[in-house]
Design an enzyme around this catalytic site. Structure first.
Site, PDB file in Angstrom:
ATOM      1  N   ASP A  26      -1.249  59.241  12.596  1.00 40.84           N
ATOM      2  CA  ASP A  26      -0.467  59.961  11.583  1.00 40.84           C
ATOM      3  C   ASP A  26      -0.363  59.158  10.281  1.00 40.84           C
ATOM      4  O   ASP A  26       0.690  59.118   9.646  1.00 40.84           O
ATOM      5  CB  ASP A  26       0.949  60.282  12.110  1.00 40.84           C
ATOM      6  CG  ASP A  26       0.919  61.244  13.288  1.00 40.84           C
ATOM      7  OD1 ASP A  26      -0.023  62.046  13.368  1.00 40.84           O
ATOM      8  OD2 ASP A  26       1.833  61.175  14.119  1.00 40.84           O
ATOM      9  N   HIS A  74       0.795  67.379  10.163  1.00 38.13           N
ATOM     10  CA  HIS A  74       1.907  66.628  10.756  1.00 38.13           C
ATOM     11  C   HIS A  74       3.207  67.049  10.069  1.00 38.13           C
ATOM     12  O   HIS A  74       3.247  67.145   8.831  1.00 38.13           O
ATOM     13  CB  HIS A  74       1.685  65.122  10.609  1.00 38.13           C
ATOM     14  CG  HIS A  74       2.753  64.323  11.292  1.00 38.13           C
ATOM     15  ND1 HIS A  74       2.822  64.201  12.670  1.00 38.13           N
ATOM     16  CD2 HIS A  74       3.818  63.652  10.798  1.00 38.13           C
ATOM     17  CE1 HIS A  74       3.885  63.475  12.983  1.00 38.13           C
ATOM     18  NE2 HIS A  74       4.508  63.126  11.872  1.00 38.13           N
TER      19      HIS A  74
HETATM   20  C1  GAR Z   1       3.522  71.771  14.350  1.00 37.12           C
HETATM   21  O1  GAR Z   1       4.824  71.613  13.813  1.00 37.12           O
HETATM   22  C2  GAR Z   1       2.656  70.573  14.003  1.00 37.12           C
HETATM   23  O2  GAR Z   1       2.909  70.074  12.722  1.00 37.12           O
HETATM   24  C3  GAR Z   1       3.068  69.599  15.065  1.00 37.12           C
HETATM   25  O3  GAR Z   1       3.180  70.371  16.229  1.00 37.12           O
HETATM   26  C4  GAR Z   1       3.556  71.696  15.875  1.00 37.12           C
HETATM   27  C5  GAR Z   1       2.557  72.646  16.503  1.00 37.12           C
HETATM   28  O4  GAR Z   1       2.958  73.976  16.293  1.00 37.12           O
HETATM   29  N1  GAR Z   1       2.120  68.548  15.212  1.00 37.12           N
HETATM   30  C6  GAR Z   1       2.446  67.277  15.440  1.00 37.12           C
HETATM   31  O5  GAR Z   1       3.594  66.906  15.579  1.00 37.12           O
HETATM   32  C7  GAR Z   1       1.266  66.320  15.520  1.00 37.12           C
HETATM   33  N2  GAR Z   1       1.704  64.968  15.443  1.00 37.12           N
HETATM   34  P1  GAR Z   1       1.965  75.167  16.534  1.00 37.12           P
HETATM   35  O6  GAR Z   1       1.346  74.949  17.927  1.00 37.12           O
HETATM   36  O7  GAR Z   1       2.820  76.397  16.491  1.00 37.12           O
HETATM   37  O8  GAR Z   1       0.913  75.152  15.454  1.00 37.12           O
END
Ligand code: GAR
Length: 217
Positions: free
Chosen positions: A145, A109
């Site tokens: 979360d 997260h």
């Molecule tokens: C990342 O920043 C992750 O931490 C976030 O989504 C993005 C996915 O990036 N996740 C959340 O916000 C979950 N609550 P990615 O697809 O390039 O790994």
């Protein structure tokens, strides 16, 4: 070799970080299956490039959330998955899913939880005027979360930062702490006591990442 399943919804840069860490031998795990709830997720193209098995499970094809989640659990179990990694999976998991893989689901997260839970965590941090934010890998429980924290990395929020610049800085750490956590699981060092996690043998008390990472210089 730890068998992992990775759940994604979009870009998949965290998935890529795990793939790369496995390829260079830093993480001893095998990605048995990648599942996406979004057929257009770029993450699936990454799987194609690296010969990783993947599947799409769309919520709209199921009557209930529970049926949808149990389909995912079934696929993970059929593939022998031991650890489930949520890497940008933008759905909240229900009780049945969580109890099927109790304490064996981890999530990345982009904030220092319990601050800035939910969507657009980086924008929340900028809008709030926080002076530090970061990212967290935690065990997924029924809270959103807010499960037991395994590792957190801190980044400063500067006056000139906006959502994009802060996201980039945080993402850089996400790509380190998530593969590192998979390796800690692979080594059997992640111990949960109540809601407190200790990584056995890890060095604690360091900034900007605590506990200290071992697979990155
Ligand atoms: C990342 O920043 C992750 O931490 C976030 O989504 C993005 C996915 O990036 N996740 C959340 O916000 C979950 N609550 P990615 O697809 O390039 O790994």
């Amino acid at each position: 070799m730890l068998k992992i399943g990775v759940l994604v919804s979009g870009r998949g840069s965290n998935l890529q970080a795990i793939i790369d860490a496995i390829d260079r031998g830093a993480v001893k795990a095998k990605i048995e299956l990648v599942l996406s709830d979004n057929p257009d997720a770029y993450a699936l193209q990454r799987c194609g490039k690296h010969g990783i098995k993947y599947d799409v499970v769309e919520r709209k094809n199921f009557k209930s959330r529970s049926d949808f989640e149990m389909s995912i659990v079934g696929k993970l179990m059929d593939s022998g998955v031991e650890l489930v990694v949520l890497a940008g999976f933008m759905r909240i998991l229900g009780r049945d899913f969580i109890s099927s893989y109790r304490d064996r689901i981890i999530n990345i997260h982009p904030s220092l939880i319990p601050s800035f839970q939910g969507l657009h965590a980086q924008r929340q941090a900028v809008d709030f005027g926080a002076k530090f934010s970061g990212c967290t890998v935690h065990i997924v429980d029924e809270s959103v979360d807010a499960g037991p924290v395994i590792v957190q990395a801190v980044v400063p929020v500067l006056p000139e930062d906006d959502e994009d610049t802060l996201s980039d800085k945080i993402l850089n750490w996400e790509h380190k702490i998530l593969p590192q956590t998979v390796q800690w699981f692979s080594e059997g060092r992640v111990k949960l006591n109540g809601r407190k996690v200790v990584v056995e043998g890890a060095k604690y008390g360091t900034l900007p990442v605590n506990p200290e990472l071992e697979i990155f210089g």
